[in-house]
Design a protein around this motif. Structure first.
Motif, PDB file in Angstrom:
ATOM      1  N   LYS A  48    -142.984  37.402-122.855  1.00 13.92           N
ATOM      2  CA  LYS A  48    -143.173  38.395-123.917  1.00 13.92           C
ATOM      3  C   LYS A  48    -141.956  39.309-124.029  1.00 13.92           C
ATOM      4  CE  LYS A  48    -148.204  38.457-123.480  1.00 13.92           C
ATOM      5  NZ  LYS A  48    -149.366  39.241-123.052  1.00 13.92           N
ATOM      6  N   GLN A  51    -139.189  37.428-125.742  1.00 15.76           N
ATOM      7  CA  GLN A  51    -139.430  37.337-127.190  1.00 15.76           C
ATOM      8  C   GLN A  51    -139.051  38.645-127.882  1.00 15.76           C
ATOM      9  OE1 GLN A  51    -140.215  34.695-128.992  1.00 15.76           O
ATOM     10  NE2 GLN A  51    -140.228  35.867-130.868  1.00 15.76           N
ATOM     11  N   GLU A  55    -136.111  39.254-130.691  1.00 11.02           N
ATOM     12  CA  GLU A  55    -136.395  39.875-131.987  1.00 11.02           C
ATOM     13  C   GLU A  55    -135.458  41.048-132.246  1.00 11.02           C
ATOM     14  OE1 GLU A  55    -140.569  40.789-131.823  1.00 11.02           O
ATOM     15  OE2 GLU A  55    -141.146  38.677-132.032  1.00 11.02           O
ATOM     16  N   LYS A 120    -132.853  31.369-127.733  1.00 13.29           N
ATOM     17  CA  LYS A 120    -134.258  31.155-127.391  1.00 13.29           C
ATOM     18  C   LYS A 120    -134.365  30.178-126.220  1.00 13.29           C
ATOM     19  CE  LYS A 120    -137.811  31.142-130.370  1.00 13.29           C
ATOM     20  NZ  LYS A 120    -138.632  30.713-131.518  1.00 13.29           N
TER      21      LYS A 120
END
Length: 172
Positions: A48, A51, A55, A120
């Motif tokens: 998390k 991520q 972002e 990623k």
């Protein structure tokens, strides 16, 4: 000749049966665990955080790409409205400008997607590496013989995903 095949088949069946019994006795000693890696990549705090980091890192570039797309759309719609009334030379010039603008947009969008995919993968690899270390710790601590990460079906009694998540998220 038929007698030979009957005897051969009986011996073959007997040997196969003995092999299965031996395998079953050995399998009782095996301790097998299974991990749902997709769930770990979705639920682990480390995943998390990765991520969120991605972002933040790519949000400005994504907004820039969206802005270019909006500009291209606006310019294209304007050209479509004005094209019938424009002189041939001006129409050709504007059409080339639109093609150049579209090509530039496509290039920037492709670069963005490649950069995002690369980052990623880097972040996911970090999570997977850490998860594999925790899986190994759980396997050694609880004396598992095998840990499977990919399976069509996992009996919940063999699923150690919660233990791995706990280890990843700072639990025991």
């Amino acid at each position: 000749m038929k007698t030979f095949y009957r005897i051969f088949n009986r011996r073959l069946v007997l040997a196969a049966g003995l092999s299965l019994l031996t395998l079953a006795a050995t399998a009782q000693d095996l301790r097998i665990g299974a991990v749902n890696l997709e769930r770990i990549l979705r639920e682990a705090n480390l995943a998390k955080t990765a991520q969120t980091k991605l972002e933040r890192e790519f949000s400005a570039k994504e907004k820039e790409i969206q802005g270019l797309a909006a500009q291209l759309k606006t310019a294209s719609e304007k050209f479509e409205r004005e094209a019938p009334t424009l002189p041939e030379a001006q129409r050709g010039t504007r059409q080339r400008q639109l093609v150049d603008q579209d090509r530039e947009f496509q290039r920037k969008q492709r670069e963005f997607q490649e950069d995002l995919a690369l980052r990623k993968n880097e972040e996911l690899q970090t999570v997977v590496d850490r998860a594999n270390r925790v899986i190994k710790q759980v396997a050694e601590a609880e004396k598992y013989d095998f840990i499977i990460q990919e399976a069509v079906y996992i009996n919940p009694k063999h699923d150690i995903t919660d233990k791995v998540l706990s280890g990843l998220n700072g639990g025991k």
